[in-house]
Design a protein around this motif. Structure first.
Motif, PDB file in Angstrom:
ATOM      1  N   GLU A 135      -5.097  32.491 -25.281  1.00 35.48           N
ATOM      2  CA  GLU A 135      -6.224  33.178 -24.653  1.00 35.48           C
ATOM      3  C   GLU A 135      -7.119  33.802 -25.712  1.00 35.48           C
ATOM      4  O   GLU A 135      -8.342  33.812 -25.574  1.00 35.48           O
ATOM      5  CB  GLU A 135      -5.717  34.239 -23.673  1.00 35.48           C
ATOM      6  N   SER A 136      -6.521  34.303 -26.784  1.00 34.93           N
ATOM      7  CA  SER A 136      -7.316  34.916 -27.849  1.00 34.93           C
ATOM      8  C   SER A 136      -8.208  33.879 -28.531  1.00 34.93           C
ATOM      9  O   SER A 136      -9.326  34.193 -28.941  1.00 34.93           O
ATOM     10  CB  SER A 136      -6.426  35.618 -28.870  1.00 34.93           C
ATOM     11  N   MET A 137      -7.736  32.641 -28.634  1.00 32.80           N
ATOM     12  CA  MET A 137      -8.563  31.585 -29.218  1.00 32.80           C
ATOM     13  C   MET A 137      -9.769  31.319 -28.333  1.00 32.80           C
ATOM     14  O   MET A 137     -10.888  31.149 -28.828  1.00 32.80           O
ATOM     15  CB  MET A 137      -7.774  30.305 -29.405  1.00 32.80           C
ATOM     16  N   LEU A 138      -9.564  31.305 -27.022  1.00 29.17           N
ATOM     17  CA  LEU A 138     -10.688  31.105 -26.100  1.00 29.17           C
ATOM     18  C   LEU A 138     -11.705  32.238 -26.229  1.00 29.17           C
ATOM     19  O   LEU A 138     -12.914  31.994 -26.238  1.00 29.17           O
ATOM     20  CB  LEU A 138     -10.192  30.999 -24.657  1.00 29.17           C
ATOM     21  N   ARG A 139     -11.214  33.466 -26.348  1.00 29.49           N
ATOM     22  CA  ARG A 139     -12.134  34.598 -26.510  1.00 29.49           C
ATOM     23  C   ARG A 139     -12.904  34.494 -27.825  1.00 29.49           C
ATOM     24  O   ARG A 139     -14.098  34.782 -27.885  1.00 29.49           O
ATOM     25  CB  ARG A 139     -11.370  35.918 -26.424  1.00 29.49           C
ATOM     26  N   PHE A 140     -12.221  34.039 -28.885  1.00 27.10           N
ATOM     27  CA  PHE A 140     -12.877  33.875 -30.176  1.00 27.10           C
ATOM     28  C   PHE A 140     -13.941  32.780 -30.098  1.00 27.10           C
ATOM     29  O   PHE A 140     -15.069  32.962 -30.569  1.00 27.10           O
ATOM     30  CB  PHE A 140     -11.842  33.538 -31.255  1.00 27.10           C
TER      31      PHE A 140
END
Length: 115
Positions: free
Chosen positions: A26-31
């Protein structure tokens, strides 16, 4: 009037669902959302991201460039800005080829079992 059960009726997907679809965090998507202007999911009053099918297609294009083809994020951003249609076509083609490969692997397992 009959209910059409074959059509996907879901309009919005959560960040967790999208992350699971692509096997990323999920953090990759936010990035990616911060770095790639074309990824802009709708947010609710509680800042909950809601992704549409279009958002997911855009994320798949970024995934194809960065994770599959090995581009840096800045190069992916440039390619998407300059030639998005070609990138989308390539992403769909690769996705289809991966499905065919997986089906062939499954058929091979079944044939090996019969021998």
């Amino acid at each position: 009037m009959a209910l059409n059960t074959e059509k996907n009726l879901k309009v919005y997907y959560s960040i967790k669902e999208v992350a699971e679809m692509l096997n990323v965090t999920e953090s990759m998507l936010r990035f990616w959302e911060k770095e790639i202007p074309m990824i802009k999911p709708k947010t609710t009053g509680n800042n909950v991201r809601q992704y549409t099918e279009t958002d997911i297609e855009n994320i798949k294009a970024v995934y194809n460039l960065v994770k599959v083809r090995g581009f840096k994020l800045s190069a992916a951003r440039k390619m998407l800005r300059e030639n998005k249609q070609s990138v989308d076509d390539n992403a769909r083609l690769i996705e289809s080829l991966i499905k065919v490969r997986d089906e062939l692997k499954e058929l091979k397992k079944q044939l090996d079992y019969l021998e």
